[in-house]
Design a protein around this motif. Sequence first.
Motif, short mmCIF file in Angstrom:
data_model
loop_
_atom_site.label_atom_id
_atom_site.label_comp_id
_atom_site.label_asym_id
_atom_site.label_seq_id
_atom_site.Cartn_x
_atom_site.Cartn_y
_atom_site.Cartn_z
N ASP A 189 42.53 35.56 46.85
CA ASP A 189 41.20 35.50 47.45
C ASP A 189 40.59 36.89 47.62
O ASP A 189 39.41 37.02 47.96
N GLN A 190 41.39 37.94 47.36
CA GLN A 190 40.89 39.31 47.43
C GLN A 190 40.73 39.94 46.04
O GLN A 190 40.52 41.15 45.91
N LEU A 191 40.81 39.10 45.01
CA LEU A 191 40.66 39.58 43.63
C LEU A 191 39.34 39.06 43.05
O LEU A 191 39.10 37.86 43.03
N PHE A 192 38.52 40.00 42.58
CA PHE A 192 37.22 39.65 42.02
C PHE A 192 37.02 40.36 40.68
O PHE A 192 37.48 41.48 40.48
N PHE A 193 36.29 39.70 39.79
CA PHE A 193 35.97 40.29 38.50
C PHE A 193 34.49 40.68 38.50
O PHE A 193 33.62 39.82 38.70
N THR B 200 25.70 42.58 39.79
CA THR B 200 25.54 41.32 40.53
C THR B 200 26.36 40.16 39.98
O THR B 200 26.43 39.10 40.60
N THR B 201 26.97 40.34 38.79
CA THR B 201 27.84 39.30 38.25
C THR B 201 29.25 39.54 38.76
O THR B 201 29.97 40.42 38.27
N ILE B 202 29.62 38.80 39.80
CA ILE B 202 30.91 38.96 40.46
C ILE B 202 31.56 37.59 40.56
O ILE B 202 31.03 36.67 41.17
N ILE B 203 32.72 37.44 39.92
CA ILE B 203 33.37 36.14 39.83
C ILE B 203 34.74 36.17 40.53
O ILE B 203 35.58 36.99 40.18
N PRO B 204 34.95 35.31 41.52
CA PRO B 204 36.25 35.25 42.21
C PRO B 204 37.35 34.84 41.23
O PRO B 204 37.10 34.14 40.24
#
Length: 307
Positions: free
Chosen positions: A185-189, A297-301
């Motif tokens: 839950d703390q990893l984002f692309f 702004t493109t941030i994917i969990p």
Amino acid sequence: MKKSFYSHGKLLITGEYLVLDGVTALAIPTKKGQWLFIEENDTDQIAWKSFDEDGNCWFETYLIIEDNIIKESQHQVNDNTITNTLIEILNAAKELNPNFLSSAKGYSVESRLEFHKEWGLGSSSTLVNNIAQWSKVNAFELLYNSFGGSGYDVACAQFDSPILYRRTETKPVIKEVAFDPSFKDQLFFVYLNQKQDSKASIKRYQSLPLKDFDKAEKMISEITSKVLKCSNIEDFEELITTHEEIISKIIKTETVKSRLFSDYTRSIKSLGGWGGDFVLAIGSNANMDYFKTKGYTTIIPFDQMIL
């Protein structure tokens, strides 16, 4: 009768660049990939259309087969560069399987992406793997004979789970592994708003002297092993930061964090070719506002990206 083939997209978590020289890398298929639909028709042409994730046709071309070679038709309506690349892949497939496209039939072909074509998730590798399925040839041979590269992306196209991938002089060694960290839950692309040219990245890397390669190979392999076993976020951040420093020295390029996000308080790691596509950012949902304020702004969990 319409045939369909599907391939997953890809992300390279560890071992970028060095995977070309046989380092074991951790790669992960993405939830979104690419479809290929083929239907015979009564023409003497291959009518090809490519659609983006919104269903818009972004590329269209017409091909013919003359003297057992696939060529551009006079009805060509789009980008020559893309057409030539497509012809190169299809002819490479035909060399591997001479029976491919050997009948006097035409085809209507549609490729349909599920992700944005500029994201660097494998629009080329998923296409190669789909064409390999259609032509009944080895996808890795087709890749080496057309695009080139390590092949980890084609492996991701074929698997439904994370893999350890190692390129060899014969056939690649692929092992399915588990990578479902408790701290996901703390990893984002985060997308860097520009597509990295994979061919150019490979060419530049291969022009560099492989100084301290053996030492780097051992360290990256150890990091990959530890990443799979890692159970807390602090250790994970330390591992990916060390990984960034090692690759930075090898390819003589500053890390993405020092170049773009030096004041970010958590760790960031490049994925694949440095300079574009996605990076892995560690943090909370609130931390992601940092990237948004900078125009990313493109941030994917993790859970939304990874298969």
